[in-house]
Design an enzyme around this catalytic site. Sequence first.
Site, PDB file in Angstrom:
ATOM      1  N   ARG A  67      78.610 -35.419  20.383  1.00 42.71           N
ATOM      2  CA  ARG A  67      77.779 -36.658  19.873  1.00 42.71           C
ATOM      3  C   ARG A  67      77.530 -36.249  18.305  1.00 42.71           C
ATOM      4  O   ARG A  67      77.460 -37.171  17.407  1.00 42.71           O
ATOM      5  CB  ARG A  67      76.916 -37.097  20.441  1.00 42.71           C
ATOM      6  N   LYS A  74      77.929 -49.122  42.289  1.00 47.49           N
ATOM      7  CA  LYS A  74      77.014 -49.994  42.931  1.00 47.49           C
ATOM      8  C   LYS A  74      77.529 -51.578  42.223  1.00 47.49           C
ATOM      9  O   LYS A  74      77.872 -51.788  40.985  1.00 47.49           O
ATOM     10  CB  LYS A  74      75.557 -49.891  42.233  1.00 47.49           C
ATOM     11  N   GLY A  93      80.153 -44.364  31.573  1.00 48.36           N
ATOM     12  CA  GLY A  93      79.776 -43.096  31.383  1.00 48.36           C
ATOM     13  C   GLY A  93      80.663 -42.127  32.095  1.00 48.36           C
ATOM     14  O   GLY A  93      81.255 -41.278  31.714  1.00 48.36           O
ATOM     15  N   GLY A 136      76.704 -48.050  28.964  1.00 45.48           N
ATOM     16  CA  GLY A 136      76.010 -49.440  29.275  1.00 45.48           C
ATOM     17  C   GLY A 136      76.032 -50.388  28.163  1.00 45.48           C
ATOM     18  O   GLY A 136      76.321 -51.767  28.261  1.00 45.48           O
TER      19      GLY A 136
END
Length: 404
Positions: free
Chosen positions: A35, A210, A361, A384
């Site tokens: 990153r 989920k 992710g 996200g």
Amino acid sequence: MKTLATLPSLTNKTVFVRVDFNVPLKDGTIRDDNRIVAALPTLKALLAKGAKLVLLSHLGKIRHKDPTKLEGDIKKNNLTIVAPHLASLLGVKVDFSEATRGDVLNQKVKALQAGTILLVQNTRYEVGEEKNDLGLAQAWADLADAFVMDAFGSAHRAHASTAGLPTLLKQKGKPVAVGYLVEKELLALAKVVKVEPSARPYVAIMGGLKVSDKIKVLEELIDKCDKILIGGAMTYTFLKAQGKHVGNSPFEGDQLDFARHLMEKADSKLVLASDFVSTNSFDNPTVFETYEGEIQGEMMGMDIGPKTIARFQAEIAKAKTLFWNGPMGVFEKPQFTQGTLAICEAVRQLGKSAFTVCGGGDSAAAVAQFGFMDDFSHVSTGGGASLEMIENAGHLPGIDVIED
Ligand code: ADP
Ligand code: MG
């Protein structure tokens, strides 16, 4: 979109840059500096324009509301060691400010020379960061001549460093822009948010844990895509909703109605995994069976089976646009990598004939771990944020504020 190219001369100007230095740390060292490396092109371009750079980033979670966790979180998520590492990567002076606002920060910013950098301690040390506190945003805005947003993974959050600060600067007529990283993400994700007829079929692949994490994106994708393939643990909620046996597989009892609604709405667009590599124990798997239709007895599904793989690969082979979120199985365990690997291989087969995006992710981690980074047109750095782009028709709070 205002890009770096739109910025006026920055000679001796103080430019605040929101970067994503949310890097994994272990025993006081940086475990993976990807990153930081990814931010270098934007930082170099700004330094080349003669700017003085003040870098803001969060690191990890700081649980201000839980006094028993707060001290540990602060100790663990300290950005200090990033400054010397950045200095060595760039070959320029990088100072560090432990203070996130106030006199010490102000003096350090004033002392900055053109072509050098000041990295500020973890923005989340400030309780006002995640609340988008106006006072905090103002304290930073008072020091800045311009703002650059290059933290895509934080762009879906309206925080003081991602939304409050650029909003105030814009009000003062100061320039704001997105950096190269964000620009690249926006260009790629725009192609899976709005898909032209010439770029169809549009195939979406959804997996992961989920249904409840992905309600909005599932709804949106069913409208947008031509086929939606569903694997991973979320499958068992769909099976359960069809009245099938799932054994000890994880499912969400409160999402059964939603799963039924989706299946009805999607009709033949939706292809649900139909066979399942299953085992007796998550932590200590010793018995392995592949079941068709439903899971037997007390077993739990851990991956998609060979029939599902073949069906999914056939659908992927037709795609001109592809979006993938969520692993097909527990790819972290060597016995259950096949499904996720098969998606990667099918995307590799597509080659340049389709525009392929992985956003998520864990799915992006799988792509990297299995060595398929170069086979995707784009692997998003923001799990996200990439999902929210699709959910909100391409809008994110940290991006909209930069637009005209
Ligand atoms: P992403 O981060 O890509 O959006 P998620 O966070 O939704 O993905 O889900 C990732 C997790 O889902 C992985 O840790 C993986 O082990 C888990 N998972 C996938 N399939 C199964 C399954 N069949 N049973 C249990 N866990 C699963
Ligand atoms: Mg995840």
